[in-house]
Design a protein around this motif. Structure first.
Motif, mmCIF file in Angstrom:
data_model
loop_
_atom_site.group_PDB
_atom_site.id
_atom_site.type_symbol
_atom_site.label_atom_id
_atom_site.label_comp_id
_atom_site.label_asym_id
_atom_site.label_seq_id
_atom_site.Cartn_x
_atom_site.Cartn_y
_atom_site.Cartn_z
ATOM 1 N N VAL A 271 36.692 5.517 60.201
ATOM 2 C CA VAL A 271 35.308 5.477 60.664
ATOM 3 C C VAL A 271 35.190 6.090 62.054
ATOM 4 C CG1 VAL A 271 33.403 3.925 61.242
ATOM 5 C CG2 VAL A 271 34.825 3.456 59.246
ATOM 6 N N GLN A 272 36.238 5.949 62.870
ATOM 7 C CA GLN A 272 36.212 6.462 64.234
ATOM 8 C C GLN A 272 36.524 7.955 64.320
ATOM 9 O OE1 GLN A 272 38.730 4.003 66.758
ATOM 10 N NE2 GLN A 272 38.076 2.162 65.669
ATOM 11 N N LEU A 273 37.056 8.534 63.240
ATOM 12 C CA LEU A 273 37.371 9.965 63.278
ATOM 13 C C LEU A 273 36.097 10.794 63.465
ATOM 14 C CD1 LEU A 273 40.012 10.288 60.406
ATOM 15 C CD2 LEU A 273 40.421 10.652 62.840
ATOM 16 N N MET A 274 36.173 11.804 64.318
ATOM 17 C CA MET A 274 35.049 12.690 64.561
ATOM 18 C C MET A 274 34.964 13.742 63.451
ATOM 19 S SD MET A 274 33.888 11.356 67.282
ATOM 20 C CE MET A 274 32.693 12.571 67.876
ATOM 21 N N PRO A 275 33.765 14.249 63.161
ATOM 22 C CA PRO A 275 33.629 15.265 62.103
ATOM 23 C C PRO A 275 34.555 16.455 62.299
ATOM 24 C CG PRO A 275 31.480 14.472 62.797
ATOM 25 C CD PRO A 275 32.465 13.857 63.731
ATOM 26 N N GLN A 276 34.724 16.899 63.555
ATOM 27 C CA GLN A 276 35.595 18.064 63.782
ATOM 28 C C GLN A 276 37.052 17.736 63.485
ATOM 29 O OE1 GLN A 276 33.565 16.670 65.973
ATOM 30 N NE2 GLN A 276 34.446 16.465 68.054
ATOM 31 N N GLN A 277 37.446 16.481 63.659
ATOM 32 C CA GLN A 277 38.805 16.092 63.326
ATOM 33 C C GLN A 277 39.029 16.152 61.816
ATOM 34 O OE1 GLN A 277 38.444 12.255 65.383
ATOM 35 N NE2 GLN A 277 40.309 12.760 66.519
ATOM 36 N N ILE A 278 38.075 15.624 61.078
ATOM 37 C CA ILE A 278 38.186 15.644 59.616
ATOM 38 C C ILE A 278 38.121 17.067 59.098
ATOM 39 C CG2 ILE A 278 37.004 14.954 57.493
ATOM 40 C CD1 ILE A 278 36.238 12.357 58.881
ATOM 41 N N GLN A 279 37.240 17.854 59.669
ATOM 42 C CA GLN A 279 37.117 19.247 59.243
ATOM 43 C C GLN A 279 38.371 20.039 59.599
ATOM 44 O OE1 GLN A 279 33.788 21.210 61.029
ATOM 45 N NE2 GLN A 279 33.738 22.870 59.516
ATOM 46 N N GLY A 280 39.002 19.683 60.707
ATOM 47 C CA GLY A 280 40.193 20.413 61.143
ATOM 48 C C GLY A 280 41.367 20.246 60.211
ATOM 49 N N LEU B 149 49.555 5.425 74.525
ATOM 50 C CA LEU B 149 49.418 6.779 75.049
ATOM 51 C C LEU B 149 48.674 7.701 74.087
ATOM 52 C CD1 LEU B 149 51.843 8.494 73.381
ATOM 53 C CD2 LEU B 149 53.244 7.090 74.877
ATOM 54 N N LEU B 150 48.470 7.254 72.838
ATOM 55 C CA LEU B 150 47.716 8.092 71.912
ATOM 56 C C LEU B 150 46.234 8.113 72.255
ATOM 57 C CD1 LEU B 150 49.280 7.153 68.457
ATOM 58 C CD2 LEU B 150 49.577 9.256 69.731
ATOM 59 N N GLY B 151 45.788 7.085 72.934
ATOM 60 C CA GLY B 151 44.373 7.001 73.249
ATOM 61 C C GLY B 151 43.561 6.558 72.042
ATOM 62 N N ASP B 152 42.245 6.587 72.179
ATOM 63 C CA ASP B 152 41.362 6.205 71.087
ATOM 64 C C ASP B 152 41.396 7.247 69.983
ATOM 65 O OD1 ASP B 152 40.609 3.936 72.453
ATOM 66 O OD2 ASP B 152 38.976 4.969 73.501
ATOM 67 N N VAL B 153 41.076 6.807 68.773
ATOM 68 C CA VAL B 153 41.139 7.700 67.608
ATOM 69 C C VAL B 153 40.299 8.963 67.800
ATOM 70 C CG1 VAL B 153 40.601 7.881 65.144
ATOM 71 C CG2 VAL B 153 41.705 5.811 66.032
ATOM 72 N N PRO B 154 39.090 8.881 68.350
ATOM 73 C CA PRO B 154 38.296 10.118 68.505
ATOM 74 C C PRO B 154 38.960 11.173 69.390
ATOM 75 C CG PRO B 154 36.901 8.183 68.716
ATOM 76 C CD PRO B 154 38.316 7.686 68.718
ATOM 77 N N THR B 155 39.964 10.795 70.183
ATOM 78 C CA THR B 155 40.630 11.774 71.056
ATOM 79 C C THR B 155 41.849 12.422 70.386
ATOM 80 O OG1 THR B 155 42.113 10.125 72.067
ATOM 81 C CG2 THR B 155 39.923 10.397 73.045
ATOM 82 N N TRP B 156 42.217 11.994 69.188
ATOM 83 C CA TRP B 156 43.387 12.587 68.531
ATOM 84 C C TRP B 156 43.106 14.036 68.168
ATOM 85 C CZ3 TRP B 156 45.287 8.416 64.498
ATOM 86 C CH2 TRP B 156 45.648 7.255 65.186
ATOM 87 N N ARG B 157 44.051 14.888 68.452
ATOM 88 C CA ARG B 157 43.875 16.307 68.168
ATOM 89 C C ARG B 157 44.111 16.590 66.679
ATOM 90 N NH1 ARG B 157 46.461 15.768 72.912
ATOM 91 N NH2 ARG B 157 48.513 15.827 71.918
ATOM 92 N N PRO B 158 43.396 17.571 66.105
ATOM 93 C CA PRO B 158 43.599 17.921 64.695
ATOM 94 C C PRO B 158 45.061 18.260 64.374
ATOM 95 C CG PRO B 158 41.606 18.955 65.522
ATOM 96 C CD PRO B 158 42.277 18.336 66.710
ATOM 97 N N GLY B 159 45.744 18.885 65.325
ATOM 98 C CA GLY B 159 47.152 19.192 65.092
ATOM 99 C C GLY B 159 47.989 17.941 64.913
ATOM 100 N N PHE B 160 47.647 16.902 65.668
ATOM 101 C CA PHE B 160 48.370 15.645 65.537
ATOM 102 C C PHE B 160 48.083 15.003 64.180
ATOM 103 C CE2 PHE B 160 48.440 10.963 66.289
ATOM 104 C CZ PHE B 160 49.814 10.845 66.415
ATOM 105 N N LEU B 161 46.851 15.104 63.717
ATOM 106 C CA LEU B 161 46.504 14.568 62.396
ATOM 107 C C LEU B 161 47.304 15.262 61.300
ATOM 108 C CD1 LEU B 161 42.623 14.131 62.622
ATOM 109 C CD2 LEU B 161 44.333 12.336 62.463
ATOM 110 N N ARG B 162 47.475 16.580 61.442
ATOM 111 C CA ARG B 162 48.278 17.302 60.438
ATOM 112 C C ARG B 162 49.719 16.820 60.455
ATOM 113 N NH1 ARG B 162 44.891 21.622 61.967
ATOM 114 N NH2 ARG B 162 46.338 22.279 63.606
ATOM 115 N N THR B 163 50.220 16.515 61.664
ATOM 116 C CA THR B 163 51.606 16.060 61.785
ATOM 117 C C THR B 163 51.810 14.713 61.102
ATOM 118 O OG1 THR B 163 51.868 17.239 63.876
ATOM 119 C CG2 THR B 163 53.419 15.459 63.425
ATOM 120 N N ILE B 164 50.855 13.812 61.259
ATOM 121 C CA ILE B 164 51.011 12.464 60.691
ATOM 122 C C ILE B 164 50.328 12.343 59.322
ATOM 123 C CG2 ILE B 164 51.146 11.426 62.985
ATOM 124 C CD1 ILE B 164 48.256 10.382 62.460
#
Length: 968
Positions: free
Chosen positions: A161-170, A133-148
């Motif tokens: 490698v699959q993380l999008m620039p906006q995810q890393i920047q977020g 249900l998490l989906g592919d890595v590029p669809t993970w929300r920045p808020g979820f990344l902060r949580t984990i």
């Protein structure tokens, strides 16, 4: 207190009773608000004895099992048990609880992550990846990344490698708070650079500590190193101080070049302390420029990672390294200060020696054993037999196996002799005795273990992977196959990833046939984990084959940089011909440095030293040569090989370059790499001589060499002539200790040095004391036999554990003479009176003790009794050759075979086992020493900072050395 109330019978009763589930849920929900009311984030995390820690893990497992349907709130209530959860319990958590980025479940995970072990964080990370249900890595929300965020370092490189620039920047500054791997950090740093293509200052500010993950070439483009107080330079210095930046890497070299060019007069004490991680790379000339005030400011920041024998003996606060002759502790002291000694890494001989003192001075009980901690491993078989007649024998065993140290093989054999003489244990009793007891079961009984016992072992080894490394290989394999049978469904043709996770460290001990059934795709998400695992030879060979299949990475000629980065040190499992096919553009200097650094760090780690089988270094060396061949050798036929810079050598390793190439190095580059060259044990004599010639040019023509030069030479000193060695200033203890632990001296070289030392110091042979004897080490073989007879027996017996841990290059007559000293009244007395602690204490000299008394009518036979032979470790007994066995009586041969396989393998009529043994070379039947492949007591210490590649087994323990006692 809450931690005390958990042991009340009502709680355990509620866990056991089905109808108690509602009440139990209410009780668990009370724990969290009560914890907050006390102002304690987790009262269960206060330090508790090991046995209580295991009880907490058992409690956590039982609680998790009682709530098959975890709700978010119940997960939060149970979250304080996260630091005690086993991998199998974590894998039962519904992934949906972690996928929701809003409180409460993910917040609880982050809150308790600081107290969780790496294996638990890794298990939660795998749980996330299994959640569809998490989906592919590029669809993970920045808020979820902060949580984990605490789990990010445990995600596979493919996820980064699959993380999008906006995810890393977020995530912004959140990346600075986690310690990423080199490849992970580099991907994050590259992404942050790409999204801030403005001014260089903006990029530097955004990177912060992530600049430490960049290559020297990338740093040069981003912000050339110019100012030690600059933001990038300060970040790099901090990374060097905390170990993120490799001391021997190219970035550290560039940073050292900058600091060397700095005007030292203006450098204050605080700034100098920040340089501590780079100081070893700055060289002797830099240190000589420091003022006395600056040296005093810097010294407290420098920690000597390696000690010579003389340095070790000069600090008697290091109790686990004190010789038996100087171990003046009585029973009252040991029991009166049990908390101080409980977890000390006592050597096997010390534990045996001190146990006898305690036993003689007090009535030993369960509480005594518990109070002694690691010293309880010194219990003898006779003591255990006394306990076996008591009603609480199983309780004694439980306490014994709960102690921090492992039991020596002789005591384990005794345990099973007593167990076999009693009625069979029930499944409940086996579980109650604990996982360490279960892991000591003979291999033939492992296959019959009930499932609950196997689960207990799986949970234990996941948190204590090194506990497997002290076991004989056949027992590791037995445990791995029994665990696989539990976890793998009978109908499964392939072993899925979930089973690999539950196997944990046992995975690496599956045989080649079982490894061939691993689901290839599942390896891609577990490559980073396999890099840190101990892999048996058969498993490693099959893994190398699987990696090359189309379902994993495919043929090596098609690999990308990501493929190689994912592999890390696993690239050295591949066949040499496959490594040669990896595209050259992928094998850049930067990539070579990453791969070789990861292999070097593994080899130098404690698990790596314990794991490597004999001959492993040779197999890896050929693969290293194939990997770096394009850089170190000229491609066109007949062309001259390239001349290495210091950066080239740091990207590879010194032994990769020929003697001619080393000779051709520019002086400044050679000086920058002298510390690295002097530590490489793979250098050939020709390469050592070439490096020595360059070093002499560096030091100038002044004769003789100064002590500071000797310290810099390290292994190169073994190529000095007799005349040069005679001229050395050997009254300096630092230089003498370094020379004394080096191997490879000729008899004439050793004679030259020991004669020079005696002349310069004014000490007679009779006057050599413990510290001088320990500092001389190998150089003792420079004494003539008649001089050796003049040594003080008492002092020599005190130095025995240090001398006996070396591969002495003495003649047979010299070794016999040293052994005679040990059998004198002032030393240990006749061999027939020796207990097991003395055999272990004197190490490689024990074989000579067996020969000394052959004149008493037993010519052609050894004087070691069957009981003494039975006390040998499995590895020691394996070192007995067929020629030596032929001299044994039936009882002695049976004892050797029993010691070799701990009573598990049927023997033939002569007591010989059908299992292969590791014979000693014929010419070294009496005195072949060896380094400990499975030492378990104290970590081996390198001889000195300049000879860190030579590790000495100061603390000998169960599973000691494969070739240390070729004694018969």
């Amino acid at each position: 207190e809450l931690s005390c109330s958990l042991w009340q019978p009502v709680l355990w009763d509620l866990i056991q009773r089905e109808e108690g589930a509602p009440a139990l849920e209410v009780l668990v929900q009370v724990l969290t608000p009560l914890s907050r009311a006390w102002g304690l984030p987790n009262p269960l995390l206060r330090q508790v004895p090991m046995s209580d820690g295991q009880a907490l893990q058992s409690l956590a497992s039982r609680l998790m099992g009682r709530f098959p349907q975890l709700t978010p709130q119940l997960f939060v209530d149970l979250s304080q048990f996260m630091p005690f959860m086993a991998v199998s319990d974590i894998m039962r958590v519904p992934p949906a609880l972690l996928a929701n980025e809003s409180p409460p479940a993910p917040a609880a995970l982050r809150h308790h992550s600081a107290h969780m072990k790496l294996v638990q964080k890794s298990a939660f990370a795998k749980l996330l990846l299994q959640a569809q249900l998490l989906g592919d890595v590029p669809t993970w929300r920045p808020g979820f990344l902060r949580t984990i965020q605490p789990l990010l370092p445990h995600l596979p490189l493919r996820c980064f490698v699959q993380l999008m620039p906006q995810q890393i920047q977020g995530l912004a500054d959140g990346w600075q708070e986690v310690r990423l791997g080199l490849a992970q950090g580099r991907h994050v740093a590259h992404s942050l650079i790409n999204v801030s293509r403005g001014a260089g200052d903006e990029q530097v500010h955004r990177l912060g500590a992530l600049a430490c993950y960049l290559s020297p070439e990338e740093l040069q483009v981003l912000a050339p190193l110019r100012d030690p107080l600059g933001p990038v330079e300060q970040s790099l210095l901090a990374c060097a101080a905390n170990g993120v930046l490799s001391q021997h890497g190219r970035v550290a070299y560039a940073l050292a070049d900058l600091l060397r060019s700095t005007g030292l007069a203006a450098v204050g004490p605080q700034e100098l302390r920040a340089w501590r991680g780079i100081v070893p790379e700055l060289g002797v000339r830099f240190l000589q420029r420091l003022s006395a005030t600056q040296v005093r400011a810097l010294l407290p920041e420098l920690q000597a990672a390696h000690l010579t024998p003389a340095q070790l003996l000069s600090s008697y606060c290091l109790l686990p390294f004190v010789p038996l002759k100087l171990l003046h502790l009585d029973a009252a002291t040991l029991l009166g200060q049990s908390g101080r000694f409980w977890e000390l890494p006592w050597s096997q001989q010390q534990a045996q020696f001190l146990w006898r003192k305690v036993e003689a001075g007090t009535n030993v009980s369960q509480e005594t054993i518990r109070a002694l901690g690691t010293l309880a491993a010194g219990m003898g078989c006779a003591s255990l037999q006394q306990f076996s007649r008591r009603a609480d024998f199983l309780g004694v065993l439980r306490v014994l196996y709960a102690c921090p140290s492992s039991l020596p093989g002789s005591l384990r054999r005794c345990v099973w002799e007593e167990i076999r003489s009693r009625p069979g244990l029930s499944g409940e009793e086996l579980v109650w005795l604990g996982p360490k007891f279960l892991m000591d079961l003979p291999a033939k009984l492992v296959d019959k273990l009930p499932n609950d016992s196997v689960k207990l072992i799986l949970d234990y080894v996941s948190s204590h992977p090194q506990s497997l490394l002290v076991l004989p290989p056949h027992r590791r394999a037995a445990l791995a196959h029994r665990a696989l049978r539990l976890l793998r469904a009978p109908a499964e043709t392939e072993i899925p990833g979930e089973v690999l996770d539950l196997l944990g460290p046992l995975l690496g001990f599956l045989g080649q046939e079982a490894a061939a059934h691993i689901q290839p795709e599942s390896l891609l998400l577990r490559l980073e984990e396999l890099q840190g695992a101990c892999l048996a030879e058969g498993f490693a060979e099959e893994l190398g084959r699987l990696l090359l299949t189309e379902r994993v990475l495919g043929p090596p000629q098609c690999w990308s940089l990501l493929d190689v980065q994912q592999l890390g040190r696993l690239v050295f499992l591949l066949p040499v011909e496959s490594i040669r096919l990896i595209p050259r553009e992928v094998r850049s200097s930067d990539t070579l440095e990453q791969l070789l650094q990861s292999q070097r760090e593994w080899e130098q780690s404690e698990p790596g030293r314990l794991c490597q089988p004999p001959g492993a270094q040779g197999r890896v060396r050929s693969r290293k040569e194939a990997l770096v061949a394009w850089l170190v050798r000229s491609s066109p036929v007949g062309a001259q090989d390239p001349v290495p810079s210091c950066a080239d050598m740091r990207a590879t390793y010194p032994a990769a370059w020929s003697a001619a190439q080393i000779t051709s190095m520019a002086p400044s580059h050679f000086e920058g790499c002298l510390g690295l060259i002097s530590q490489d044990p793979a250098l050939s004599p020709e390469q050592l001589r070439a490096a020595l010639g360059k070093a002499k040019q560096l030091f100038g023509t002044a004769q003789p060499l100064q002590p500071v030069h000797v310290l810099q030479l390290g292994l190169l000193a073994t190529q000095l002539s007799e005349q040069e060695l005679q001229e050395l200033e050997l009254s300096n203890w630092g230089a003498l200790s370094v020379l004394g632990v080096l191997e490879g001296w000729t008899a004439r070289q050793m004679r030259a040095m020991v004669s020079s030392f005696l002349r310069q110091s004014g000490v007679s042979v009779q006057g050599l004391a413990l510290l001088e004897l320990a500092a001389l080490g190998h150089l003792l073989c420079g004494l003539h036999v008649d001089e050796m007879r003049m040594l003080n027996s008492r002092e020599f017996s005190q130095a025995a554990p240090f001398v006996g841990s070396l591969r002495l290059g003495c003649s047979e007559r010299q070794l016999e003479t040293l052994a005679e000293l040990l059998t004198s009244r002032l030393a240990f007395g006749p061999v027939s009176s020796w207990g097991p602690e003395i055999f272990t204490e004197i190490g490689t000299l024990a074989g000579e003790g067996g020969r000394v008394e052959r004149g008493s009518g037993t010519l052609g036979k050894v004087v070691f009794s069957p009981a003494q032979l039975l006390g040998f470790t499995s590895a020691q007994a394996s070192a007995v050759t067929p020629q030596q066995r032929a001299l044994l009586s039936a009882e002695q041969s049976q004892a050797v075979a029993s010691a070799q396989h701990e009573g598990e393998v049927a023997q033939d009529g002569r007591g010989e086992s059908s299992a292969p043994c590791t014979p000693c070379p014929q010419q070294l039947l009496l005195h072949v020493p060896g380094r400990a492949p499975h030492a378990t007591a104290a970590p081996p210490l390198a001889s000195s900072p300049v000879t860190a590649g030579h590790h000495l087994p100061w603390g000998w323990a169960a599973g000691h050395t494969g070739s240390a006692l070729c004694i018969l």
